[in-house]
Structure formats: structure tokens, C-alpha cells
Design a protein around this motif. Sequence first.
Motif, PDB file in Angstrom:
ATOM      1  N   TYR A  29      90.094  -7.310 -18.242  1.00 35.41           N
ATOM      2  CA  TYR A  29      89.925  -6.776 -16.892  1.00 35.41           C
ATOM      3  C   TYR A  29      91.186  -7.033 -16.066  1.00 35.41           C
ATOM      4  O   TYR A  29      91.645  -6.158 -15.318  1.00 35.41           O
ATOM      5  N   PHE A  30      91.741  -8.233 -16.201  1.00 36.40           N
ATOM      6  CA  PHE A  30      92.944  -8.560 -15.430  1.00 36.40           C
ATOM      7  C   PHE A  30      94.176  -7.847 -15.979  1.00 36.40           C
ATOM      8  O   PHE A  30      94.997  -7.335 -15.219  1.00 36.40           O
ATOM      9  N   SER A  31      94.316  -7.813 -17.306  1.00 34.96           N
ATOM     10  CA  SER A  31      95.528  -7.251 -17.903  1.00 34.96           C
ATOM     11  C   SER A  31      95.575  -5.732 -17.823  1.00 34.96           C
ATOM     12  O   SER A  31      96.653  -5.151 -17.702  1.00 34.96           O
ATOM     13  N   THR A  32      94.409  -5.075 -17.903  1.00 36.59           N
ATOM     14  CA  THR A  32      94.405  -3.609 -17.930  1.00 36.59           C
ATOM     15  C   THR A  32      93.867  -2.963 -16.655  1.00 36.59           C
ATOM     16  O   THR A  32      93.984  -1.755 -16.489  1.00 36.59           O
ATOM     17  N   ASN A  33      93.304  -3.770 -15.751  1.00 37.34           N
ATOM     18  CA  ASN A  33      92.693  -3.200 -14.553  1.00 37.34           C
ATOM     19  C   ASN A  33      93.281  -3.792 -13.279  1.00 37.34           C
ATOM     20  O   ASN A  33      93.934  -3.107 -12.502  1.00 37.34           O
ATOM     21  N   LYS A  34      93.026  -5.096 -13.085  1.00 37.26           N
ATOM     22  CA  LYS A  34      93.363  -5.710 -11.808  1.00 37.26           C
ATOM     23  C   LYS A  34      94.865  -5.763 -11.547  1.00 37.26           C
ATOM     24  O   LYS A  34      95.344  -5.373 -10.470  1.00 37.26           O
ATOM     25  N   ILE A  35      95.630  -6.246 -12.502  1.00 37.52           N
ATOM     26  CA  ILE A  35      97.078  -6.371 -12.307  1.00 37.52           C
ATOM     27  C   ILE A  35      97.731  -4.997 -12.102  1.00 37.52           C
ATOM     28  O   ILE A  35      98.527  -4.827 -11.178  1.00 37.52           O
ATOM     29  N   PRO A  36      97.416  -3.969 -12.927  1.00 39.22           N
ATOM     30  CA  PRO A  36      97.979  -2.643 -12.661  1.00 39.22           C
ATOM     31  C   PRO A  36      97.596  -2.098 -11.283  1.00 39.22           C
ATOM     32  O   PRO A  36      98.408  -1.444 -10.621  1.00 39.22           O
ATOM     33  N   ALA A  37      96.353  -2.375 -10.843  1.00 41.57           N
ATOM     34  CA  ALA A  37      95.935  -1.901  -9.513  1.00 41.57           C
ATOM     35  C   ALA A  37      96.720  -2.604  -8.410  1.00 41.57           C
ATOM     36  O   ALA A  37      97.148  -1.980  -7.429  1.00 41.57           O
ATOM     37  N   MET A  38      96.920  -3.918  -8.551  1.00 38.96           N
ATOM     38  CA  MET A  38      97.720  -4.650  -7.582  1.00 38.96           C
ATOM     39  C   MET A  38      99.162  -4.155  -7.578  1.00 38.96           C
ATOM     40  O   MET A  38      99.781  -3.997  -6.516  1.00 38.96           O
ATOM     41  N   GLU A  93     112.697  -3.750 -10.650  1.00 35.20           N
ATOM     42  CA  GLU A  93     112.382  -3.595 -12.078  1.00 35.20           C
ATOM     43  C   GLU A  93     112.846  -4.791 -12.891  1.00 35.20           C
ATOM     44  O   GLU A  93     113.858  -5.429 -12.571  1.00 35.20           O
ATOM     45  N   THR A  94     112.098  -5.080 -13.937  1.00 32.70           N
ATOM     46  CA  THR A  94     112.527  -5.972 -15.020  1.00 32.70           C
ATOM     47  C   THR A  94     112.107  -5.258 -16.296  1.00 32.70           C
ATOM     48  O   THR A  94     111.091  -5.571 -16.911  1.00 32.70           O
ATOM     49  N   LEU A  95     112.892  -4.281 -16.687  1.00 32.41           N
ATOM     50  CA  LEU A  95     112.479  -3.338 -17.727  1.00 32.41           C
ATOM     51  C   LEU A  95     112.946  -3.745 -19.120  1.00 32.41           C
ATOM     52  O   LEU A  95     114.052  -4.275 -19.293  1.00 32.41           O
ATOM     53  N   HIS A 478     109.607 -18.027 -16.720  1.00 28.05           N
ATOM     54  CA  HIS A 478     108.375 -18.796 -16.519  1.00 28.05           C
ATOM     55  C   HIS A 478     107.146 -17.950 -16.839  1.00 28.05           C
ATOM     56  O   HIS A 478     106.128 -18.463 -17.315  1.00 28.05           O
ATOM     57  N   ILE A 479     107.238 -16.653 -16.549  1.00 29.88           N
ATOM     58  CA  ILE A 479     106.102 -15.764 -16.835  1.00 29.88           C
ATOM     59  C   ILE A 479     105.950 -15.553 -18.342  1.00 29.88           C
ATOM     60  O   ILE A 479     104.861 -15.676 -18.896  1.00 29.88           O
ATOM     61  N   LEU A 480     107.070 -15.247 -18.995  1.00 28.72           N
ATOM     62  CA  LEU A 480     107.038 -15.024 -20.451  1.00 28.72           C
ATOM     63  C   LEU A 480     107.257 -16.370 -21.145  1.00 28.72           C
ATOM     64  O   LEU A 480     108.268 -16.607 -21.790  1.00 28.72           O
ATOM     65  N   SER A 481     106.302 -17.257 -20.980  1.00 29.75           N
ATOM     66  CA  SER A 481     106.387 -18.623 -21.518  1.00 29.75           C
ATOM     67  C   SER A 481     105.846 -18.657 -22.948  1.00 29.75           C
ATOM     68  O   SER A 481     105.257 -17.677 -23.422  1.00 29.75           O
ATOM     69  N   GLU A 490     105.415  -4.351 -20.423  1.00 30.21           N
ATOM     70  CA  GLU A 490     104.949  -3.704 -19.188  1.00 30.21           C
ATOM     71  C   GLU A 490     104.351  -4.730 -18.234  1.00 30.21           C
ATOM     72  O   GLU A 490     104.594  -4.678 -17.013  1.00 30.21           O
ATOM     73  N   ASN A 491     103.572  -5.668 -18.782  1.00 34.44           N
ATOM     74  CA  ASN A 491     102.981  -6.699 -17.942  1.00 34.44           C
ATOM     75  C   ASN A 491     104.037  -7.681 -17.415  1.00 34.44           C
ATOM     76  O   ASN A 491     103.896  -8.211 -16.312  1.00 34.44           O
ATOM     77  N   VAL A 492     105.068  -7.933 -18.209  1.00 26.17           N
ATOM     78  CA  VAL A 492     106.159  -8.780 -17.718  1.00 26.17           C
ATOM     79  C   VAL A 492     106.776  -8.142 -16.478  1.00 26.17           C
ATOM     80  O   VAL A 492     107.030  -8.815 -15.464  1.00 26.17           O
ATOM     81  N   ASN A 493     107.012  -6.854 -16.548  1.00 23.44           N
ATOM     82  CA  ASN A 493     107.605  -6.140 -15.406  1.00 23.44           C
ATOM     83  C   ASN A 493     106.679  -6.182 -14.191  1.00 23.44           C
ATOM     84  O   ASN A 493     107.113  -6.477 -13.066  1.00 23.44           O
ATOM     85  N   MET A 494     105.389  -5.913 -14.398  1.00 26.55           N
ATOM     86  CA  MET A 494     104.458  -5.890 -13.272  1.00 26.55           C
ATOM     87  C   MET A 494     104.296  -7.271 -12.646  1.00 26.55           C
ATOM     88  O   MET A 494     104.284  -7.407 -11.414  1.00 26.55           O
ATOM     89  N   LEU A 495     104.160  -8.306 -13.475  1.00 24.25           N
ATOM     90  CA  LEU A 495     103.966  -9.652 -12.942  1.00 24.25           C
ATOM     91  C   LEU A 495     105.207 -10.150 -12.205  1.00 24.25           C
ATOM     92  O   LEU A 495     105.115 -10.824 -11.174  1.00 24.25           O
ATOM     93  N   THR A 496     106.399  -9.824 -12.735  1.00 22.40           N
ATOM     94  CA  THR A 496     107.633 -10.216 -12.047  1.00 22.40           C
ATOM     95  C   THR A 496     107.754  -9.477 -10.715  1.00 22.40           C
ATOM     96  O   THR A 496     108.124 -10.077  -9.699  1.00 22.40           O
TER      97      THR A 496
END
Length: 503
Positions: A29-38, A93-95, A478-481, A490-496
Motif C-alpha cells: 500500500y505504501f510502496s505502490t499507493n501512498k508514496i506515489p500519491a504523496m 530528480e535523482t534518476l 541513507h534511503i538506499l541503505s 523509481e522509489n529512490v527518486n520519489m523518496l528523495t
Amino acid sequence: MPFQIVEKTGFLNLMKKAVPQYKVPSRSYFSTNKIPAMYKEVRANVEEQLTEGVWFGATTDLWTSSVGGGEPFMSFTIHYLSTDWQLKSHCLETLFFPDDHTAEHITEMMENMLLDWKIKKESLSGITTDNASNMRKAFQSFPCVWFPCFGHNLNLAISKVLKIPRVESATRACRHLVQGFSRSWKRKRELQKKQAELNIPEHSLIHDVVTRWGSTFEMIARFLEQQQAICGVLAGDRNTWHFMPKDNDITVLEKVSQLLCPLHDFTDVLASEKQVTLSSLKPVLEHINNEILQDQEKDCTLTKQMKHVIREDLLMQLRYTEEMKNVLNISSFVDPRFKGSFAENLDDTVKACSDEALALASHTEDPPAASTQSTSSTNTPTTKRKEKSLSGLLQQITSAKMNRSLTPGYAMPSIQEKFNSEVNLYSSLPAISADADPLAWWKAHVEEMPMLSKVARKYLCIPATSVPSERVFSTSGHILSPQRSRLSTENVNMLTFLHFNMN
């Protein structure tokens, strides 16, 4: 924390105690829904803020993660002045960048990112990167000026100082000492006791990072600060005497610290994202070359050698093109802290600034008001009370002046004359103090000098270093620990992005 924490037994038990009626969503839910929505929501907000920018400075850098598959990434930050003269910056971006890091691929990647964010290449006033040849070549075709990162060039110069045999030997001895304390809890404990007895700040020793000369300076400075306490600890155990650097090494470390301290301060200041930095680069370089790195009678042979190494290497790295020098001169001139005090030739700088102002005026100058509009404003009936008010009188005065300007035969001042008038006014005003905010000054004087303010808006947003992009990778690391080594790019980019742009 990794997404999977929401499925851990301990976290579920905590939530059950804290909010018994709440059902914790799944990891997906967080990886495919909440984080992309945020991400979508915050991105829309950033896009709206970017519409305030007229000109943009940018930084970019390349980085390879140390976990997972060692994926390469390219960062992209943007810097601009808002409508109320606030310096704003965003990590956009952090692509994932799987292609070879050639100049052509870097150019293509940057153009795609600009297109995705609806930023025109023509709206870029400057791009700052490290001094790598692929970066230098990648942005030759861009309409804006490319700048080498001041911090990177200074790092290269000081790295050569740290390779001088005497300096390298002393630094190695200091590093050996720090490692000896970090691996022994007993020595750490005794150090804290000695610090308390001697009334020395209870600071821990610092490890240096080979790729960051600033950390080496911090390690040396911290050792010198704690030297008395360290000697007290080592003196109590004969088996630890070998950790203590020799007297000659300590003398070398003191000379190194004395020379690097002001350079370290300048690097930190010019790495700021909240202050104007490019306009300060010329004054800083002049001070470094003419004051810090000039030989003094009291200097020992080693200090003179270190100064010579930094001076020669820094001058070689900072071989600015005429276009770069031109931008540096203009940015320093339109900074009310400096004005023309650091210009090699003030007349040439004013001429370059004039050419820039005229070019900007031809593209952005507002059309003159139509005669029907001025007529309607003057014929609008006003009450007797309004005519006697200050606003009413000023309205009559400005309307009368506009009517005179529309009268046949009245000679309107040319754009060049307007600019000359603004420069005369700008030069007549006293320079503000060095610690004042130049953007606050321009906010208060923009109406008096509209043409010159456009030049200031264009060049004062360019960063002097590429540190903003390097900070992105520190956060991404720190994110990609190791605990999140399977995180998608894709999630690395969104979280950063969310880390840097969420209010």
C-alpha cells in the motif's frame, strides 16, 4: 525506515496497543499507493512554485550506490529567485542513469529532465557541476554558462597538499591515533574523564573521509583541540604510547590546520543553498590569492610549500573562459555588497552589464500603456474628497506626466539612457554591509532600477558549487541503505524528492 516495517511483529504490536481499532496497511500500500500519491501532490506544488522563477541556476552530479546492484544515478537541483526576491531551491530528480556517462548521454538526460519539468533551456542562466571532462563537454552546447564547482576545485588543490610527504606522514599518524581510540571503549571512557578534569570540551574524535578534504581538516583540528586530554590518557598506559604522533608530526599538523581553517570556512559558506553565492566567488578568490596564499615573512618552509601547491593548482583548475569571467564580474557588480569594488575593469563590467540589460529589455520589456487607457484614467470622475487626498493628488501628477509623454514632439528617454540613469543611481547609493542580504536590498529598490534588477535576478540565482547535488546523494545513501537494498530506482527518486520538498 523500510516499507516492510509495517509488517514486522513488533511494529504491529505497538500499533495494536496505541490504536487498537486501526488496521495497519500493507507494505505494498505504501510502496505502490501512498508514496506515489504523496509524490504526485508535492510535485504539483513544486511545479506551481517554479512558475515564479524567470531565470534558473542548476546543479547536477553523478553517483553510484554502494548497496544493491550498485546502480548509477544522476541528480538535478534547480535554484531561482521568487517574485518576492527569496532564493529558492528544489531537488527535482535523482534518476537512474544506466547508460555510459558520456557527455552526449549526460546532455540528453539533462534535456529530458528540463522537458519533463517544463523548464526551457533558454531560461537557464547557469549550470554548476564538478570539473570532470564529461560534464564540461556535456554543457558546451547549452545557451547558459557552465561553471566548475569551486568546492571541487579547492578539494583537488588541497588533496595535493595532503600528499606532500611530511603532511601525509603526519596525517597518517593522526588517523592511526583516532582509529586507536575508536576501537577501544576503555580509551573513550578515559578520554571523557580527562576532558572533564581538564575542563576541555567533551567532543569525540573525528574520522576523516578520504574523498573529503574538509573531514581531514576537521580530524586534525579536533585532535589539536583534544591533544592535552589525549596525552593524559596515553601517558597512563605504556602500551599505548605508540599511538601518539611525534613532536615533528604535531608541528606539521598545526601548520596544516592554520592554513586550511580559513579555506574550510569559505567552502562551507559558498556551499549554502539559502544565500547568494556566485557573486561572492570573485571577492573570495581574490582574498584567497592575495591574502591567505601569499607568503609571509613568518612562514616556515613547509607553509610556503603548501601555499605554493594550492595556489598553482587552484589557478590551473580555475582557468575561467571569458564568458565565465564576464558572468562573475556582472554578478559581483549587481550585488549591492560589492558593486564594482572587485572589478578588474569597471567600465568593461558596466558595459557588459548594459549589454545584458538591453538584451533582457528587448525580450521582457512591457509594452507602453495605450492612449485609451490613460485617457479613461484621467477622465474618470473623482470625488472632491479623493482629489484632496494624497493618493488622488499623486494620481493626477502621474496622469499628467503620462499625457506629456504622449504629446507629439516629447522625447522619451532611450533604453540606454534609462539604464545609464539606473547605474548612476546604483553607484551613488552606499554599499551595504558584507553580512547584509543583497536580495532584501533588491526587493526594496526594484522599482527604482527595473532594468538592473532584471540582470540581478538572472545572475544572483546561480550557485557557486555543485554541493546541492552532492547533498542529494548523501540523502539517497541513507534511503538506499543495506536494509532497503531491493528498493526500486523509481522509489529512490520519489523518496528523495519528498525528503527535500515536503513542507
